[in-house]
Design a protein around this motif. Structure first.
Motif, PDB file in Angstrom:
ATOM      1  N   CYS A 385      19.968  70.230 -44.403  1.00  0.00           N
ATOM      2  CA  CYS A 385      20.035  70.552 -43.170  1.00  0.00           C
ATOM      3  C   CYS A 385      21.449  71.076 -42.734  1.00  0.00           C
ATOM      4  N   ILE A 386      21.639  72.134 -41.959  1.00  0.00           N
ATOM      5  CA  ILE A 386      22.535  73.081 -42.292  1.00  0.00           C
ATOM      6  C   ILE A 386      22.932  73.135 -40.542  1.00  0.00           C
ATOM      7  N   TYR A 387      24.717  73.059 -40.951  1.00  0.00           N
ATOM      8  CA  TYR A 387      25.285  73.597 -39.331  1.00  0.00           C
ATOM      9  C   TYR A 387      25.913  74.047 -39.438  1.00  0.00           C
ATOM     10  N   HIS A 388      26.204  74.718 -38.154  1.00  0.00           N
ATOM     11  CA  HIS A 388      27.501  76.029 -38.101  1.00  0.00           C
ATOM     12  C   HIS A 388      28.690  74.861 -38.147  1.00  0.00           C
ATOM     13  N   THR A 389      30.287  74.599 -38.877  1.00  0.00           N
ATOM     14  CA  THR A 389      31.097  74.306 -39.378  1.00  0.00           C
ATOM     15  C   THR A 389      31.693  73.708 -38.448  1.00  0.00           C
ATOM     16  N   ASN A 390      31.856  74.305 -36.943  1.00  0.00           N
ATOM     17  CA  ASN A 390      32.054  74.162 -35.425  1.00  0.00           C
ATOM     18  C   ASN A 390      31.285  72.820 -35.181  1.00  0.00           C
ATOM     19  N   VAL A 391      30.346  72.380 -35.943  1.00  0.00           N
ATOM     20  CA  VAL A 391      29.424  70.483 -35.950  1.00  0.00           C
ATOM     21  C   VAL A 391      30.986  69.367 -35.770  1.00  0.00           C
ATOM     22  N   LEU A 392      32.202  70.208 -36.453  1.00  0.00           N
ATOM     23  CA  LEU A 392      33.302  68.974 -36.609  1.00  0.00           C
ATOM     24  C   LEU A 392      34.465  69.467 -36.223  1.00  0.00           C
ATOM     25  N   LYS A 393      34.434  70.186 -34.945  1.00  0.00           N
ATOM     26  CA  LYS A 393      35.541  69.853 -34.398  1.00  0.00           C
ATOM     27  C   LYS A 393      34.629  68.983 -32.626  1.00  0.00           C
ATOM     28  N   GLU A 394      36.141  68.051 -32.633  1.00  0.00           N
ATOM     29  CA  GLU A 394      35.897  67.135 -32.011  1.00  0.00           C
ATOM     30  C   GLU A 394      35.513  67.735 -29.896  1.00  0.00           C
ATOM     31  N   ASP A 398      27.663  69.114 -27.954  1.00  0.00           N
ATOM     32  CA  ASP A 398      25.929  69.382 -28.043  1.00  0.00           C
ATOM     33  C   ASP A 398      26.220  69.221 -29.509  1.00  0.00           C
ATOM     34  N   LYS A 399      25.617  68.994 -31.144  1.00  0.00           N
ATOM     35  CA  LYS A 399      26.120  69.245 -31.796  1.00  0.00           C
ATOM     36  C   LYS A 399      24.229  70.177 -32.788  1.00  0.00           C
ATOM     37  N   GLU A 400      23.758  69.807 -31.472  1.00  0.00           N
ATOM     38  CA  GLU A 400      22.553  70.690 -31.885  1.00  0.00           C
ATOM     39  C   GLU A 400      22.599  72.148 -31.683  1.00  0.00           C
ATOM     40  N   LEU A 401      23.742  72.207 -30.916  1.00  0.00           N
ATOM     41  CA  LEU A 401      23.722  73.793 -31.002  1.00  0.00           C
ATOM     42  C   LEU A 401      24.244  74.712 -32.133  1.00  0.00           C
TER      43      LEU A 401
END
Length: 596
Positions: A385-394, A398-401
């Motif tokens: 399940c891969i996400y862009h590293t922006n997901v780590l930013k506080e 909306d992490k699903e974006l």
């Protein structure tokens, strides 16, 4: 059967001959090893006349091209090492003729009287390259602690302690690249004369083809800037270079009494040929058919989509859907980013890292772990399940974006393979393939080990030759050495060097070729690349650069955020820029509203 006689004038070096190959059996069917060796008719100061006659059977429209090379025996087989090859394919019509003599003028000169050749194409041999420069530290340090910057340098290949001189039948190229003027000085490879070198402005580039390792030692002599007084010398043995394909050497300098007087820092790089018959078909020519028009290039297809945390565009960057969207908005080309996975699958994705999601024990909450694409296999990229590293930013609400759909339908698939992109994107969409490579910068950000350049270049080249079809393709990179390799390993696809100059809003590159525009211009001219991709801020600050590069027969492509403003696009077009890359692809659509 008809007799075709070809005549052409060419400058050659000692040990070299002129060859011709073409679309007939008699001309070698586009292979160097079966090409026709021409006969030299007399010797003239500027260009000797070369001639050959062949009997042509069953072919009335003959296509051919000339190249300069020297024959050598390798593994008991004679091969030809190519130094220069004409970019264009020539033709002769033998319809209703028993014989025809064609005078093709001068080798490498096109119909516009421009020099049009491809240099140093590697087919059978490898090339070693040494570079002397002060990009991040002074390359010559003397123990007396004087801050001397002007020297004179001698370089020679040696065997058993003796200079090989002009008896060595290898391509040797020695250049001084001036990073301020953007100029190139070609030095005589076998001369005993020293050349001037300023450690703050100049880059020494010394290359030689090798196929006998005992010929691969280099003697470097450092002299004072004025006069013939020797400061010191060093010897670089092949054994020091054989362990790695690239690296940096810190060699001691010794005076004539063998006393250490300082150190010299040398970068080295070995380029090996691509082992693919597809690459060595000489019928293939530069595929870029821009025909004088301005090329519109969609950045990552139809614009970057992960720059902003609230970006909700359904069409994501670096996907087939994005490439088609760019085309609908008037793009002739789309820019895309390629790097290799751990199992050497080339995938299309911009960032070097992704985030892997994993659920915590006894909780629906996810944790995210950063991993580099080069350290993951392709199967892992498509199954995790891969996400862009922006997901780590506080501030990412909306992490699903940031979710990366790596296994969905092909059009919207993120992290597609280069093969998928080449095979399933319409052929009328040109590709600017940026081969990714991390750059050391002046901000001192920590570097990481990355895919070896030869491997990276070979995999990308093999894919574009196998799956590229008749598509217009340009290869590019921010890494100068990788650009040099891409140009050495093949001759069909033009190579652009992407610069990030001193005016850039990004951290400045350590490499003088990327940090200083003059360094980039000198590098591209010296290594015979097709042109430069220059940040729009630099071009708009001095639009005369476009004319300067045009006069040097170099393509100029503009990139960067300032191309999102339509008036900037218009100004660069008026000055003759060859290509414009931007995110706001609606700039390229004549019917669209004005872009703020």
């Amino acid at each position: 059967m008809a007799v075709l006689t070809l005549r052409v004038r060419a400058d050659t070096r000692r040990h070299e001959c002129l060859f011709v190959t073409g679309n007939t059996l008699e001309l070698g069917n586009w292979r160097t090893e079966t090409s026709c060796k021409m006969e030299q008719i007399g010797h003239q100061p500027n260009a000797s006349l070369w001639k050959c006659s062949v009997k042509v059977v069953d072919v009335r429209s003959v296509q051919y091209r000339y190249f300069i090379g020297h024959p050598i025996v390798l593994s008991q087989q004679e091969i030809i090492v190519v130094r220069e090859m004409e970019d264009k394919v020539r033709s002769a019509d033998l319809t209703n003729q028993d014989s025809l003599t064609v005078d093709d003028g001068k080798f490498g000169i096109d119909e516009n009287d421009h020099r049009s050749v491809h240099m140093e194409w590697l087919e059978h041999v490898s090339q070693m390259h040494l570079s002397l420069h002060s990009s991040n530290e002074t390359c010559i340090k003397l123990q007396d602690d004087c801050h001397q910057s002007d020297f004179r340098i001698k370089i020679s290949l040696v065997k058993d302690g003796h200079s090989l001189g002009s008896s060595f039948p290898s391509l040797i190229e020695w250049q001084i690249l001036n990073t301020i003027k953007g100029s190139v000085t070609d030095c005589e490879p076998h001369s005993d004369n020293a050349v001037s070198f300023n450690t703050q402005q100049d880059i020494i580039s010394y290359s030689w083809n090798f196929y006998k390792t005992n010929y691969s030692s280099v003697c470097l002599e450092v002299l004072e800037g004025k006069g013939d007084k020797e400061v010191g010398r060093c010897l670089v043995h092949y054994d020091q270079l054989a362990g790695n394909l690239c690296g940096t050497l810190h060699q001691p300098l010794f005076n004539k009494e063998a006393v250490p007087v300082g150190t010299i820092r040398l970068d080295y790089m070995c380029t090996n040929p691509v082992q693919s018959s597809l690459v060595h078909d000489l019928s293939k020519v530069d595929s870029l058919s821009y025909k004088g028009r301005v090329l519109y290039i969609g950045h990552r297809g139809a614009g970057a989509t992960f720059k902003h945390l609230t970006e909700r565009r359904k069409i994501k960057e670096n996907t087939i859907a994005a490439f088609k969207e760019g085309k609908r908005n008037g793009c002739h080309f789309v820019e895309l980013d390629v790097q290799l996975t751990a199992d050497n699958v080339p995938v299309v994705y911009h960032d070097f890292e992704v985030s892997i999601a994993s659920k915590k024990v006894d909780s629906e909450e996810c944790g995210y772990h950063t991993a580099m694409i080069k350290d993951l296999t392709y199967e892992e990229l498509t199954q995790f399940c891969i996400y862009h590293t922006n997901v780590l930013k506080e501030e990412c609400q909306d992490k699903e974006l940031m979710f990366l759909n790596t296994s969905g339908d092909l059009e919207s698939k993120i992290l597609p393979t280069l093969q998928e992109i080449l095979e399933h994107t319409p052929q009328d969409i040109g590709f600017d393939i940026e081969v990714k490579y991390p750059l050391p910068n002046m901000a001192g950000e920590e570097m990481f080990e990355f895919t070896e350049r030869n491997l990276m270049a070979n995999v990308v080249i093999e894919h574009v030759f196998k799956f590229g079809g008749e598509r217009d393709i340009v290869l590019s990179s921010f890494d100068a050495d990788l650009c040099h390799m891409l140009n050495l390993k093949q001759f069909r696809y033009p190579v652009l060097y992407i610069t990030q100059t001193e005016m850039s809003c990004y951290p400045q590159a350590v490499d003088l070729r990327g940090r200083l525009l003059g360094g980039g211009i000198a590098f591209v001219k010296g290594k015979k690349l097709r042109g430069l991709a220059i940040e729009s801020e630099s071009l708009l600050a001095d639009l005369s650069l476009i004319k300067r590069l045009m006069d040097d027969n170099l393509l100029t492509v503009s990139w960067g955020w300032m191309n999102n403003i339509r008036k900037n696009v218009t100004e660069q077009k008026k000055k003759g820029v060859n290509g414009i890359c931007c995110d706001k692809v609606s700039n390229f659509n004549a019917d669209s509203e004005s872009i703020e």
